[in-house]
Design a protein around this motif. Structure first.
Motif, PDB file in Angstrom:
ATOM      1  N   PHE A   1       0.827  -1.208   0.000  1.00 46.42           N
ATOM      2  CA  PHE A   1       0.000   0.000   0.000  1.00 46.42           C
ATOM      3  C   PHE A   1       0.865   1.262   0.000  1.00 46.42           C
ATOM      4  CE2 PHE A   1      -1.704   3.437   2.691  1.00 46.42           C
ATOM      5  CZ  PHE A   1      -2.682   3.898   1.813  1.00 46.42           C
ATOM      6  N   VAL A   2       1.920   1.275   0.810  1.00 47.22           N
ATOM      7  CA  VAL A   2       2.807   2.435   0.842  1.00 47.22           C
ATOM      8  C   VAL A   2       3.379   2.693  -0.547  1.00 47.22           C
ATOM      9  CG1 VAL A   2       4.968   3.346   1.775  1.00 47.22           C
ATOM     10  CG2 VAL A   2       3.361   2.147   3.287  1.00 47.22           C
ATOM     11  N   ILE A   3       3.844   1.628  -1.224  1.00 46.92           N
ATOM     12  CA  ILE A   3       4.385   1.768  -2.575  1.00 46.92           C
ATOM     13  C   ILE A   3       3.300   2.249  -3.536  1.00 46.92           C
ATOM     14  CG2 ILE A   3       5.406   0.503  -4.514  1.00 46.92           C
ATOM     15  CD1 ILE A   3       6.681  -1.374  -2.445  1.00 46.92           C
ATOM     16  N   PHE A   4       2.115   1.694  -3.407  1.00 45.39           N
ATOM     17  CA  PHE A   4       0.999   2.067  -4.274  1.00 45.39           C
ATOM     18  C   PHE A   4       0.621   3.531  -4.054  1.00 45.39           C
ATOM     19  CE2 PHE A   4      -3.413   2.282  -5.624  1.00 45.39           C
ATOM     20  CZ  PHE A   4      -3.412   1.527  -6.782  1.00 45.39           C
ATOM     21  N   PHE A   5       0.602   3.961  -2.804  1.00 43.45           N
ATOM     22  CA  PHE A   5       0.241   5.343  -2.463  1.00 43.45           C
ATOM     23  C   PHE A   5       1.225   6.321  -3.105  1.00 43.45           C
ATOM     24  CE2 PHE A   5       0.353   9.120   0.181  1.00 43.45           C
ATOM     25  CZ  PHE A   5      -0.984   9.359   0.464  1.00 43.45           C
ATOM     26  N   LEU A   6       2.499   6.000  -2.983  1.00 43.85           N
ATOM     27  CA  LEU A   6       3.524   6.914  -3.493  1.00 43.85           C
ATOM     28  C   LEU A   6       3.602   6.915  -5.013  1.00 43.85           C
ATOM     29  CD1 LEU A   6       6.381   6.144  -0.926  1.00 43.85           C
ATOM     30  CD2 LEU A   6       4.791   8.103  -0.921  1.00 43.85           C
ATOM     31  N   ASN A   7       3.120   5.865  -5.656  1.00 46.72           N
ATOM     32  CA  ASN A   7       3.234   5.743  -7.112  1.00 46.72           C
ATOM     33  C   ASN A   7       1.898   5.883  -7.830  1.00 46.72           C
ATOM     34  OD1 ASN A   7       6.162   4.718  -7.992  1.00 46.72           O
ATOM     35  ND2 ASN A   7       5.664   3.862  -5.980  1.00 46.72           N
ATOM     36  N   ASN A   8       0.842   6.230  -7.100  1.00 47.74           N
ATOM     37  CA  ASN A   8      -0.466   6.383  -7.748  1.00 47.74           C
ATOM     38  C   ASN A   8      -1.191   7.623  -7.220  1.00 47.74           C
ATOM     39  OD1 ASN A   8      -2.523   5.768  -9.523  1.00 47.74           O
ATOM     40  ND2 ASN A   8      -3.526   4.332  -8.131  1.00 47.74           N
ATOM     41  N   SER A   9      -0.460   8.733  -7.210  1.00 50.63           N
ATOM     42  CA  SER A   9      -1.025  10.058  -6.944  1.00 50.63           C
ATOM     43  C   SER A   9      -1.432  10.305  -5.488  1.00 50.63           C
ATOM     44  CB  SER A   9      -2.246  10.319  -7.847  1.00 50.63           C
ATOM     45  OG  SER A   9      -1.911  10.109  -9.201  1.00 50.63           O
ATOM     46  N   GLY A  10      -1.106   9.411  -4.555  1.00 49.98           N
ATOM     47  CA  GLY A  10      -1.405   9.638  -3.145  1.00 49.98           C
ATOM     48  C   GLY A  10      -2.879   9.823  -2.883  1.00 49.98           C
TER      49      GLY A  10
ATOM     50  N   GLN B   1       2.566  13.489   2.436  1.00 52.18           N
ATOM     51  CA  GLN B   1       2.225  14.161   1.179  1.00 52.18           C
ATOM     52  C   GLN B   1       1.955  15.644   1.402  1.00 52.18           C
ATOM     53  OE1 GLN B   1      -0.944  12.338  -1.030  1.00 52.18           O
ATOM     54  NE2 GLN B   1      -0.870  13.829  -2.683  1.00 52.18           N
ATOM     55  N   TYR B   2       1.381  15.979   2.562  1.00 50.67           N
ATOM     56  CA  TYR B   2       1.111  17.395   2.867  1.00 50.67           C
ATOM     57  C   TYR B   2       2.419  18.169   3.019  1.00 50.67           C
ATOM     58  CZ  TYR B   2      -0.408  21.510   5.444  1.00 50.67           C
ATOM     59  OH  TYR B   2      -0.616  22.802   5.862  1.00 50.67           O
ATOM     60  N   LYS B   3       3.411  17.541   3.691  1.00 47.44           N
ATOM     61  CA  LYS B   3       4.689  18.202   3.926  1.00 47.44           C
ATOM     62  C   LYS B   3       5.566  18.222   2.671  1.00 47.44           C
ATOM     63  CE  LYS B   3       4.353  19.138   8.380  1.00 47.44           C
ATOM     64  NZ  LYS B   3       4.488  20.518   8.924  1.00 47.44           N
ATOM     65  N   PHE B   4       5.494  17.139   1.883  1.00 47.13           N
ATOM     66  CA  PHE B   4       6.359  17.021   0.698  1.00 47.13           C
ATOM     67  C   PHE B   4       5.508  16.681  -0.533  1.00 47.13           C
ATOM     68  CE2 PHE B   4       8.603  15.498   4.492  1.00 47.13           C
ATOM     69  CZ  PHE B   4       9.634  16.426   4.580  1.00 47.13           C
ATOM     70  N   PRO B   5       4.670  17.606  -0.969  1.00 47.60           N
ATOM     71  CA  PRO B   5       3.758  17.305  -2.090  1.00 47.60           C
ATOM     72  C   PRO B   5       4.485  16.961  -3.386  1.00 47.60           C
ATOM     73  CG  PRO B   5       3.785  19.647  -1.601  1.00 47.60           C
ATOM     74  CD  PRO B   5       4.540  18.977  -0.492  1.00 47.60           C
ATOM     75  N   GLU B   6       5.691  17.504  -3.559  1.00 44.08           N
ATOM     76  CA  GLU B   6       6.412  17.231  -4.792  1.00 44.08           C
ATOM     77  C   GLU B   6       6.866  15.779  -4.901  1.00 44.08           C
ATOM     78  OE1 GLU B   6       9.240  18.240  -1.600  1.00 44.08           O
ATOM     79  OE2 GLU B   6       7.399  19.161  -2.380  1.00 44.08           O
ATOM     80  N   SER B   7       6.969  15.058  -3.739  1.00 42.95           N
ATOM     81  CA  SER B   7       7.406  13.655  -3.764  1.00 42.95           C
ATOM     82  C   SER B   7       6.272  12.697  -4.116  1.00 42.95           C
ATOM     83  CB  SER B   7       7.998  13.269  -2.400  1.00 42.95           C
ATOM     84  OG  SER B   7       7.019  13.374  -1.391  1.00 42.95           O
ATOM     85  N   VAL B   8       5.027  13.196  -4.122  1.00 41.42           N
ATOM     86  CA  VAL B   8       3.874  12.352  -4.497  1.00 41.42           C
ATOM     87  C   VAL B   8       3.118  13.088  -5.605  1.00 41.42           C
ATOM     88  CG1 VAL B   8       1.914  11.008  -3.664  1.00 41.42           C
ATOM     89  CG2 VAL B   8       3.739  11.650  -2.070  1.00 41.42           C
ATOM     90  N   PRO B   9       3.677  13.131  -6.824  1.00 44.68           N
ATOM     91  CA  PRO B   9       3.038  13.886  -7.910  1.00 44.68           C
ATOM     92  C   PRO B   9       1.821  13.151  -8.464  1.00 44.68           C
ATOM     93  CG  PRO B   9       4.953  12.728  -8.729  1.00 44.68           C
ATOM     94  CD  PRO B   9       4.927  12.486  -7.248  1.00 44.68           C
ATOM     95  N   LEU B  10       0.994  13.890  -9.163  1.00 46.91           N
ATOM     96  CA  LEU B  10      -0.162  13.304  -9.832  1.00 46.91           C
ATOM     97  C   LEU B  10       0.318  12.487 -11.026  1.00 46.91           C
ATOM     98  CD1 LEU B  10      -3.296  13.254  -9.811  1.00 46.91           C
ATOM     99  CD2 LEU B  10      -3.226  15.134 -11.471  1.00 46.91           C
ATOM    100  N   LYS B  11       0.012  11.212 -11.043  1.00 46.56           N
ATOM    101  CA  LYS B  11       0.526  10.306 -12.078  1.00 46.56           C
ATOM    102  C   LYS B  11      -0.368  10.212 -13.308  1.00 46.56           C
ATOM    103  CE  LYS B  11       4.185   8.751  -9.828  1.00 46.56           C
ATOM    104  NZ  LYS B  11       5.552   8.785 -10.362  1.00 46.56           N
ATOM    105  N   HIS B  12      -1.630  10.583 -13.156  1.00 46.17           N
ATOM    106  CA  HIS B  12      -2.552  10.433 -14.280  1.00 46.17           C
ATOM    107  C   HIS B  12      -2.322  11.554 -15.285  1.00 46.17           C
ATOM    108  CE1 HIS B  12      -4.539   8.482 -10.796  1.00 46.17           C
ATOM    109  NE2 HIS B  12      -4.858   7.565 -11.701  1.00 46.17           N
ATOM    110  N   SER B  13      -2.288  11.194 -16.551  1.00 45.18           N
ATOM    111  CA  SER B  13      -1.998  12.172 -17.613  1.00 45.18           C
ATOM    112  C   SER B  13      -3.168  13.106 -17.875  1.00 45.18           C
ATOM    113  CB  SER B  13      -1.614  11.448 -18.898  1.00 45.18           C
ATOM    114  OG  SER B  13      -2.663  10.581 -19.312  1.00 45.18           O
ATOM    115  N   ASP B  14      -4.392  12.689 -17.572  1.00 46.87           N
ATOM    116  CA  ASP B  14      -5.561  13.557 -17.732  1.00 46.87           C
ATOM    117  C   ASP B  14      -6.670  13.089 -16.793  1.00 46.87           C
ATOM    118  OD1 ASP B  14      -6.986  11.374 -19.045  1.00 46.87           O
ATOM    119  OD2 ASP B  14      -5.768  11.834 -20.826  1.00 46.87           O
TER     120      ASP B  14
END
Length: 452
Positions: free
Chosen positions: A115-124, A167-180
């Motif tokens: 889940f942690v990996i999924f959260f960080l790699n799927n837009s949080g 994610q609140y503290k470091f929003p840039e480390s959990v970017p939005l992964k969806h293209s649209d």
């Protein structure tokens, strides 16, 4: 999405047959499903629920690999691939190695890591991660022991809060992964669909398993009640049927010591004493034989037997008992007829049937023992012209529910004779039944396999 739709139709076909003809297919699928999840005889209810959880986890992750690739989440597809193999390994560990507790513990730990990996790699929080974590929490609550539930509730809350704060503290480390927005909406719809599907089937599996366990418990209660009735019947025989003849024997012996009785009276006493002794001996044989079948089981020695040779001595021994009521016993078993049976069991069955016939046949009556071939079976019959059996009593005649009755000469029933007959005939892969008419007579039939 085509994979998901095919899964819906497959699972729907398992539970909802379209018509009567599909019932056979449904039963076959249910049988295969039981083979996948484990049967109640080999796996506990908790283990079976865990197996269902593993199966749906494998299904979800496998479909997600293709779906995430389709919507452009390539890294997530690659990360989910080892998760499928991990779920397969945990399923194997519990289902085939029977290490359920270890498999559940590893599942819960790996699930949080995934889940942690999924959260960080799927837009949080901007993706469907928290919905999936809620689904994972539901699965965990379904499989962990009750004493561990509070622990995993705490872990779930802590992990979710830490990731949200991160994610609140470091929003840039959990970017939005969806293209649209379309792909993001499709991702949410996909997760919702699978969450609904898995929750439905897990709950259905739990309810079905609970109902099966309830049915098994009810069946065990019925068997226990029957066992209790058998015990009460046994105590009744010991308390009454055994005590009564022993008291009679004691009274006869005390009377025989009286110096004032003449020879004719002594002869009557000796005759009555012999009859009571015969009855007590037969009852003890039946009682010990029945007790052995209930406690230790009976070993059956099926061999080729010449029917006339096997039963001749048994029939002759009962003839003296029949003479006291002037009953004629006719042996019409033909020479050369051979069956597959256990020698001692067959003798005991025929002896009990003849005793039963003598008991309910009046003075000057007739008893006929015969046999004839019916295809690959040999039918042995013991026929009398006695009082017969009422239709209302035929149903329980071979069970302990049948009440003991007195014969035409006030003979007391042995209680277990016909019960033993049925059990011993079934052990020899045969059948036993009767035909009777009140005041006309009764015929007991035994069917055994003919020796080739």
């Amino acid at each position: 999405m085509l994979t998901c739709i095919s899964v819906i139709f497959l699972l729907n076909s398992i539970l909802i047959p379209s018509d009567h003809s599909s019932m056979i297919t449904k039963n076959r699928i249910k049988s295969n499903w039981t083979a996948l999840t484990g049967s109640p005889e080999t796996h506990t209810l908790e283990a079976r629920i865990f197996h269902v959880t593993c199966i749906f986890t494998i299904l979800l992750f496998s479909c997600s690999i293709f779906f995430n690739y389709f919507i452009g989440l390539y890294n997530l597809s690659i990360l989910l691939t080892p998760s499928v193999f991990a779920a397969c390994g945990l399923y194997y560990l519990s289902k085939f190695k029977f290490k359920h507790s270890l498999a559940v513990m590893v599942f819960c730990i790996l699930g949080n890591i995934v889940f942690v990996i999924f959260f960080l790699n799927n837009s949080g929080i901007n993706g469907p991660s928290l919905v999936i974590y809620l689904l994972f929490f539901f699965l965990v609550m379904s499989i962990v022991p009750a004493k561990q539930r509070f622990l995993w509730v705490g872990i779930n809350i802590i992990v979710a809060l830490l990731l949200i704060v991160y994610q609140y503290k470091f929003p840039e480390s959990v970017p939005l992964k969806h293209s649209d927005e379309l792909r993001r909406s499709l991702d949410f719809a996909y997760v919702y669909f699978f969450t609904l599907l898995i929750v439905y089937f897990i709950i259905t599996s739990i309810i079905d398993s609970h109902n099966r366990e309830k049915t098994l418990a009810e069946n065990r209660a019925e068997l226990l009640e029957l066992s209790n009735q058998s015990k009460n019947k046994l105590f009744s025989i010991l308390a009454h049927d055994l005590r009564s003849p022993l008291n009679s024997i004691q009274n006869f012996l005390e009377m025989s010591l009286d110096e004032h009785i003449n020879e004719s009276e002594k002869k009557i006493i000796h005759s009555s004493l012999l009859r009571e002794t015969r009855y007590t001996r037969q009852m003890l044989i039946n009682l010990l034989s029945w007790s052995k079948t209930q406690m230790d089981g009976v070993s059956v020695n099926l061999v080729r037997l010449d029917l006339q040779e096997t039963l001749e001595s048994t029939i002759l021994m009962q003839a003296s008992l029949a003479e006291e009521k002037n009953i004629t016993i006719t042996n019409e078993i033909p020479e050369g007829m051979q069956v597959i049976a256990d020698h001692d069991m067959l003798e005991l069955v025929i002896r009990n049937l003849i005793n039963n016939a003598i008991k309910f046949t009046p003075y000057d009556g007739e008893i006929n023992i015969s046999s004839e071939a019916h295809g690959t079976e040999c039918w042995i019959s013991v026929k009398d012209n006695g009082v017969g059996i009422a239709k209302t009593n035929e149903q329980n005649i071979f069970s302990l529910q049948s009440a003991s009755t007195y014969g035409t000469n006030n003979e007391k029933g042995v209680g277990l004779g016909l019960v033993l007959c049925k059990e011993f005939i079934l052990l020899q892969h045969g059948k036993i039944w009767l035909e009777s008419e009140p005041d006309v007579g009764t015929t007991f039939f035994i069917s055994l396999k003919m020796a080739v």
